[in-house]
Design a protein around this motif. Structure first.
Motif, short mmCIF file in Angstrom:
data_model
loop_
_atom_site.label_atom_id
_atom_site.label_comp_id
_atom_site.label_asym_id
_atom_site.label_seq_id
_atom_site.Cartn_x
_atom_site.Cartn_y
_atom_site.Cartn_z
N LEU A 1 88.39 68.25 30.62
CA LEU A 1 88.83 69.63 30.37
C LEU A 1 89.69 70.14 31.51
O LEU A 1 89.23 70.23 32.64
N PRO A 2 90.96 70.50 31.22
CA PRO A 2 91.79 71.07 32.28
C PRO A 2 91.35 72.52 32.56
O PRO A 2 90.75 73.15 31.70
N PRO A 3 91.68 73.02 33.75
CA PRO A 3 92.44 72.35 34.81
C PRO A 3 91.59 71.50 35.75
O PRO A 3 92.12 70.76 36.55
N PRO B 1 88.49 67.48 21.09
CA PRO B 1 88.45 66.81 19.78
C PRO B 1 89.44 65.66 19.60
O PRO B 1 89.31 64.90 18.65
N ASP B 2 90.42 65.54 20.50
CA ASP B 2 91.42 64.48 20.40
C ASP B 2 90.82 63.17 20.94
O ASP B 2 90.77 62.96 22.15
N GLN C 1 91.78 57.78 26.53
CA GLN C 1 92.64 57.53 27.69
C GLN C 1 91.98 58.02 28.97
O GLN C 1 91.98 57.31 29.99
N HIS C 2 91.42 59.24 28.92
CA HIS C 2 90.70 59.76 30.09
C HIS C 2 89.56 58.82 30.47
O HIS C 2 89.35 58.50 31.64
N ALA C 3 88.80 58.39 29.47
CA ALA C 3 87.64 57.55 29.72
C ALA C 3 88.04 56.26 30.42
O ALA C 3 87.39 55.84 31.39
N GLU C 4 89.09 55.63 29.97
CA GLU C 4 89.48 54.35 30.54
C GLU C 4 89.96 54.48 31.99
O GLU C 4 89.76 53.58 32.80
N VAL C 5 90.56 55.63 32.32
CA VAL C 5 90.95 55.88 33.71
C VAL C 5 89.71 55.92 34.60
O VAL C 5 89.66 55.31 35.68
#
Length: 334
Positions: free
Chosen positions: A145-147, A177-178, A184-188
């Motif tokens: 969740l940004p920021p 929900p995306d 992508q976030h998880a893999e980072v």
């Protein structure tokens, strides 16, 4: 600040481990139709907060980099953290986040959130905390969740050279929900971590085209030394370069499942601390865990989760309830 324990209560080994958890604190408003509640019960919550409290109760010196306000919900959170011996680094001032948890017939929770994640108000003390940490844990909303998600990643990257890292995606589709972006976030974060824990629900949502165990194997190849999968009543799976172990769930009467995965994570970190397998100096031990040690760690974390499931809310066990990890330490093995 270390956890508060009665003098008579045994504590696990390696309690000098310094743990910093980075992530959200919120108030769970628990609506349990099974008990005929007309007004939701109020409990401190948030996956990272639960991990911090669980780890502190198991004897780890724990700080939490988080965000909550001085409103009525924030005061509930603050009292909970202070009474459990968690040192707080509070980086925000917007209203305290809330999560409405509606419990189904089986005790499983469905969540509706009103949440923000921002820690810019504590950048310097947060960096100072991770700089002196043996281990840093993060996950859940704080990583997507940004920021604040960028600040979370920066803290992990700052700690990576001198501390081990753990991560739990604890996916919240109602917040992010995306699935592609969340993946992508998880893999980072997986690639930056030494230890990763996820639930079968997390991995089925992130990767619907393959089994959770297949994803666990793929994540292991990104760099972690240990990956763990929780599967509720089916019991956990633990995988490392040495191999794979799995075990049955503990036989209990479930009150609810709130905080169970977080208790598993706290139990896993406590077990690894007792094996002296956290921190830059313990990374070689982490990578060399035997299958017996891996099984013992999974069973220990599984037991912590089961104790939490046996009582209402996110109420993780203390060291006197869980006991020490039943496996020889590296010093005993030599």
């Amino acid at each position: 600040m270390s956890a508060n324990y009665p003098a008579s209560e045994p504590r696990p080994a390696a309690t000098g481990t310094v743990l910093t958890v980075v992530g959200e604190s919120l108030v769970d408003l628990i609506d349990d139709p099974r008990r005929g509640n007309t007004v939701p019960e109020t409990h401190p919550g948030g996956s990272p907060l639960n991990v911090a409290v669980g780890a502190a109760r198991l004897g780890l010196q724990t700080s939490l980099v988080t965000h909550y306000a001085t409103d009525r919900y924030g005061l509930v959170i603050d009292e909970h953290l202070q009474s459990n011996g968690v040192h707080v680094i509070n980086g925000g001032a917007t209203p305290t986040s809330t999560a409405l948890a509606t419990l189904g017939p089986d005790g499983a929770a469905e969540y509706t959130f009103s949440i923000t994640w921002e820690i810019s108000g504590a950048s310097l003390p947060a960096l100072a905390a991770v700089d002196v940490s043996t281990h840093v844990h993060t996950g859940s909303i704080a990583t997507v969740l940004p920021p604040g998600n960028l600040a979370t990643l920066a803290l992990v990257e700052a700690a990576r050279e001198h501390a081990t890292i753990s991560y739990d995606p604890n996916c919240r589709p109602a917040i992010s929900p995306d699935a592609a972006a969340a993946r992508q976030h998880a893999e980072v974060f997986v690639a930056a971590s030494d230890i990763v824990k996820a639930s079968d629900e997390d991995l089925s949502w992130l990767y619907p085209d393959r089994t959770p165990v297949e994803t666990l194997q793929a994540w292991l190849e990104l760099g972690p030394a240990v990956v763990a999968l929780t599967r509720g009543a089916s019991g956990p799976v633990m995988i490392s370069a040495t191999g794979r172990v799995e075990m049955a769930a503990e036989p209990i009467i479930v009150a609810d499942t709130v905080g169970a995965g977080d208790s598993f994570m706290a139990g896993l970190l406590s077990g690894l601390a007792q094996l002296e397998a956290l921190g830059a100096n313990g990374r070689h031990r982490l990578k060399a865990l035997t299958l017996d040690q891996l099984h013992a760690l999974g069973a220990y974390a599984n037991r912590a989760a089961a104790i939490t499931c046996s009582r209402k809310g996110a109420n993780p066990p203390r060291s006197g309830e869980l006991g020490p990890l039943p496996v020889p330490s590296p010093a005993q093995e030599r």
